[in-house]
Design an enzyme around this catalytic site. Structure first.
Site, PDB file in Angstrom:
ATOM      1  CB  VAL A   1      -0.984   0.035   1.194  1.00 49.90           C
ATOM      2  CG1 VAL A   1      -2.041  -1.038   1.059  1.00 49.90           C
ATOM      3  CG2 VAL A   1      -0.250  -0.049   2.532  1.00 49.90           C
TER       4      VAL A   1
ATOM      5  CE1 TYR B   1      -1.793   0.686  15.056  1.00 42.68           C
ATOM      6  CE2 TYR B   1      -2.716   1.731  17.000  1.00 42.68           C
ATOM      7  CZ  TYR B   1      -2.827   0.842  15.949  1.00 42.68           C
ATOM      8  OH  TYR B   1      -3.984   0.117  15.787  1.00 42.68           O
TER       9      TYR B   1
ATOM     10  CE  LYS C   1      -4.301   2.092  12.819  1.00 41.12           C
ATOM     11  NZ  LYS C   1      -4.920   1.482  11.605  1.00 41.12           N
TER      12      LYS C   1
END
Length: 274
Positions: A77, A174, A178
């Site tokens: 991705v 992270y 997010k």
């Protein structure tokens, strides 16, 4: 099983195992054909075993066993051209994409990180840039077709909370990633509403997948016990199941949620209100 998605085509990233496989199987059981991709290869910064091509093949076999068609391709991705290649294969096979599930992600927490800069880059590039690449690869055909659609971004409770911070590269990246995908979801919801394309995010707490259930995470929490103590749920469960997240995804992409856009939907056993 309800066939409320009969005839739809869903594009799902990170589909080799865990949540991605669960989403693919749930949507296939409700009538979707699937365009799936996964890196399906090791990453040096990730301390737990990554899925392989055999896992991606198992997802494909399981979807086919439900009577639906699937394209399952190995792709990264982080590479827009690779994602566009898979989308093009899906469009050639199925003629359209109705649903996008931007699910691919990593959480490489470990007790010692000997290359925090590489860890930061991998987390941000996969979890945030990868979501951007995923949506923008699929959206041109969805907009041109003019029949609406639905995008679901898999975020995290850490996309709405900073609990458990430790200052590690993996943890910082992270939480930042997010939070970042929630921002993408909100701006896309505004951008795409005139095209009838709805955009939402799901915020899971810990899910029982190899990203959470592995040898590295307990070792990390042993080093940072205060972080472990703060990352607990209100309901008396340590983790939820991938199928719990898939149920939310299936609802969001269905006509039952046809007027729902721009929301963050927690499936978190009460984590965010604790």
């Amino acid at each position: 099983m309800n066939r409320r998605l009969e005839g739809k085509v869903a594009f799902i990233t990170g589909a080799a195992r865990g949540q991605g496989r669960s989403h693919a199987l749930r949507l296939a059981s409700e009538g979707c054909d699937i365009v799936a991709l996964d890196l399906a290869a090791p990453l040096a910064t990730v301390p737990y075993p990554m899925p392989g091509t055999e896992d991606l093949a198992e997802t494909a076999t399981s979807v086919q066993a439900l009577g639906r068609a699937i394209i399952a391709e190995q792709a990264d991705v982080r590479d827009r051209s690779a994602v566009e290649r898979v989308v093009a294969q899906g469009l050639e096979r199925f003629g359209k994409i109705d649903i996008v599930i931007a699910n691919a992600g990593i959480s490489p927490e470990k007790p010692e990180d000997h290359d925090p800069f590489a860890t930061w880059d991998d987390v941000i590039d996969i979890n945030l840039k990868g979501v951007w690449n995923t949506a923008h690869a699929a959206l041109p055909s969805m907009i041109e077709r003019g029949e609406g659609g639905s995008i679901v971004v898999i975020s995290s409770v850490q996309g709405l909370s900073g609990r458990g911070g430790t200052g590690t590269a993996a943890g910082d990246a992270y939480v930042a990633s997010k939070h970042g995908v929630v921002g993408l979801m909100r701006t896309w919801a505004n951008w795409l509403a005139p095209h009838g394309i709805r955009v939402n995010s799901v915020q899971p707490c810990g899910v029982e997948t190899p990203m959470v259930v592995n040898d590295a995470l307990p070792a990390f929490f042993a080093k940072y016990p205060a972080s472990a103590a703060s990352l607990t749920n209100l309901l008396p469960v340590e983790v939820v199941q991938p199928e719990d997240i898939s149920s939310a995804v299936a609802w969001l992409v269905s006509d039952e949620a046809r007027y729902v856009t721009g929301i963050t939907l927690p499936v978190d056993a009460g984590f965010l209100v604790k």
